[in-house]
Design a protein around this motif. Sequence first.
Motif, PDB file in Angstrom:
ATOM      1  N   PHE A  35       0.835  -1.202   0.000  1.00  0.00           N
ATOM      2  CA  PHE A  35       0.000   0.000   0.000  1.00  0.00           C
ATOM      3  C   PHE A  35       0.871   1.252   0.000  1.00  0.00           C
ATOM      4  O   PHE A  35       0.620   2.193  -0.755  1.00  0.00           O
ATOM      5  CB  PHE A  35      -0.920  -0.007   1.222  1.00  0.00           C
ATOM      6  CG  PHE A  35      -1.772   1.223   1.364  1.00  0.00           C
ATOM      7  CD1 PHE A  35      -2.924   1.360   0.612  1.00  0.00           C
ATOM      8  CD2 PHE A  35      -1.424   2.229   2.238  1.00  0.00           C
ATOM      9  CE1 PHE A  35      -3.716   2.490   0.737  1.00  0.00           C
ATOM     10  CE2 PHE A  35      -2.202   3.358   2.371  1.00  0.00           C
ATOM     11  CZ  PHE A  35      -3.352   3.493   1.619  1.00  0.00           C
ATOM     12  N   TYR A  38       2.509   1.650  -3.375  1.00  0.00           N
ATOM     13  CA  TYR A  38       1.509   2.099  -4.357  1.00  0.00           C
ATOM     14  C   TYR A  38       1.234   3.593  -4.204  1.00  0.00           C
ATOM     15  O   TYR A  38       1.138   4.323  -5.193  1.00  0.00           O
ATOM     16  CB  TYR A  38       0.210   1.301  -4.179  1.00  0.00           C
ATOM     17  CG  TYR A  38      -0.917   1.755  -5.066  1.00  0.00           C
ATOM     18  CD1 TYR A  38      -0.919   1.461  -6.416  1.00  0.00           C
ATOM     19  CD2 TYR A  38      -1.986   2.490  -4.551  1.00  0.00           C
ATOM     20  CE1 TYR A  38      -1.949   1.877  -7.244  1.00  0.00           C
ATOM     21  CE2 TYR A  38      -3.016   2.909  -5.356  1.00  0.00           C
ATOM     22  CZ  TYR A  38      -2.994   2.602  -6.704  1.00  0.00           C
ATOM     23  OH  TYR A  38      -4.014   3.022  -7.512  1.00  0.00           O
ATOM     24  N   GLU A  39       1.114   4.057  -2.971  1.00  0.00           N
ATOM     25  CA  GLU A  39       0.817   5.466  -2.726  1.00  0.00           C
ATOM     26  C   GLU A  39       1.982   6.377  -3.116  1.00  0.00           C
ATOM     27  O   GLU A  39       1.767   7.495  -3.584  1.00  0.00           O
ATOM     28  CB  GLU A  39       0.468   5.692  -1.256  1.00  0.00           C
ATOM     29  CG  GLU A  39      -0.863   5.116  -0.846  1.00  0.00           C
ATOM     30  CD  GLU A  39      -2.025   5.788  -1.535  1.00  0.00           C
ATOM     31  OE1 GLU A  39      -2.027   7.016  -1.671  1.00  0.00           O
ATOM     32  OE2 GLU A  39      -2.945   5.060  -1.943  1.00  0.00           O
ATOM     33  N   ARG A  47      -4.344   7.031  -9.367  1.00  0.00           N
ATOM     34  CA  ARG A  47      -4.723   6.243  -8.204  1.00  0.00           C
ATOM     35  C   ARG A  47      -6.172   5.771  -8.306  1.00  0.00           C
ATOM     36  O   ARG A  47      -7.031   6.448  -8.850  1.00  0.00           O
ATOM     37  CB  ARG A  47      -4.557   7.051  -6.925  1.00  0.00           C
ATOM     38  CG  ARG A  47      -3.111   7.292  -6.577  1.00  0.00           C
ATOM     39  CD  ARG A  47      -3.000   8.008  -5.272  1.00  0.00           C
ATOM     40  NE  ARG A  47      -1.618   8.408  -5.046  1.00  0.00           N
ATOM     41  CZ  ARG A  47      -1.265   9.317  -4.175  1.00  0.00           C
ATOM     42  NH1 ARG A  47      -2.161   9.942  -3.455  1.00  0.00           N
ATOM     43  NH2 ARG A  47      -0.001   9.618  -4.023  1.00  0.00           N
ATOM     44  N   GLU A  52      -7.151   1.324  -3.214  1.00  0.00           N
ATOM     45  CA  GLU A  52      -6.661   1.836  -1.939  1.00  0.00           C
ATOM     46  C   GLU A  52      -7.493   1.295  -0.776  1.00  0.00           C
ATOM     47  O   GLU A  52      -6.945   0.844   0.235  1.00  0.00           O
ATOM     48  CB  GLU A  52      -6.694   3.360  -1.928  1.00  0.00           C
ATOM     49  CG  GLU A  52      -5.683   4.004  -2.838  1.00  0.00           C
ATOM     50  CD  GLU A  52      -5.785   5.516  -2.834  1.00  0.00           C
ATOM     51  OE1 GLU A  52      -6.482   6.082  -1.974  1.00  0.00           O
ATOM     52  OE2 GLU A  52      -5.155   6.147  -3.700  1.00  0.00           O
ATOM     53  N   THR A  55      -6.926  -2.584  -0.365  1.00  0.00           N
ATOM     54  CA  THR A  55      -5.616  -2.867   0.238  1.00  0.00           C
ATOM     55  C   THR A  55      -5.608  -2.467   1.711  1.00  0.00           C
ATOM     56  O   THR A  55      -5.082  -3.198   2.557  1.00  0.00           O
ATOM     57  CB  THR A  55      -4.508  -2.122  -0.519  1.00  0.00           C
ATOM     58  OG1 THR A  55      -4.603  -2.423  -1.902  1.00  0.00           O
ATOM     59  CG2 THR A  55      -3.133  -2.517  -0.015  1.00  0.00           C
TER      60      THR A  55
END
Length: 78
Positions: A35, A38-39, A47, A52, A55
């Motif tokens: 996570f 990814y962010e 995104r 989000e 996850t």
Amino acid sequence: MAQSVKPISSPVPDAWYPTLAVFMLAIGLVVTASFFIYETTSSRKNRSLAKELTTGVVASVFLGFGSLFLLLASGVYV
């Protein structure tokens, strides 16, 4: 008149608590790391809110149950 009552017991054997704690915490930390990656690597335009939230929920569930089993393994019965 009183019937025999079975004591309340855990559906998971006590010997499994440390193993479940380690595996669930490890999975939760890996999902949390993915996570975070990814962010930090995706731009705001690319995104996905669904990804989000999914996850985050998966990481939260694994970390929550991992913490529960860690407490149970260490003798803190909640």
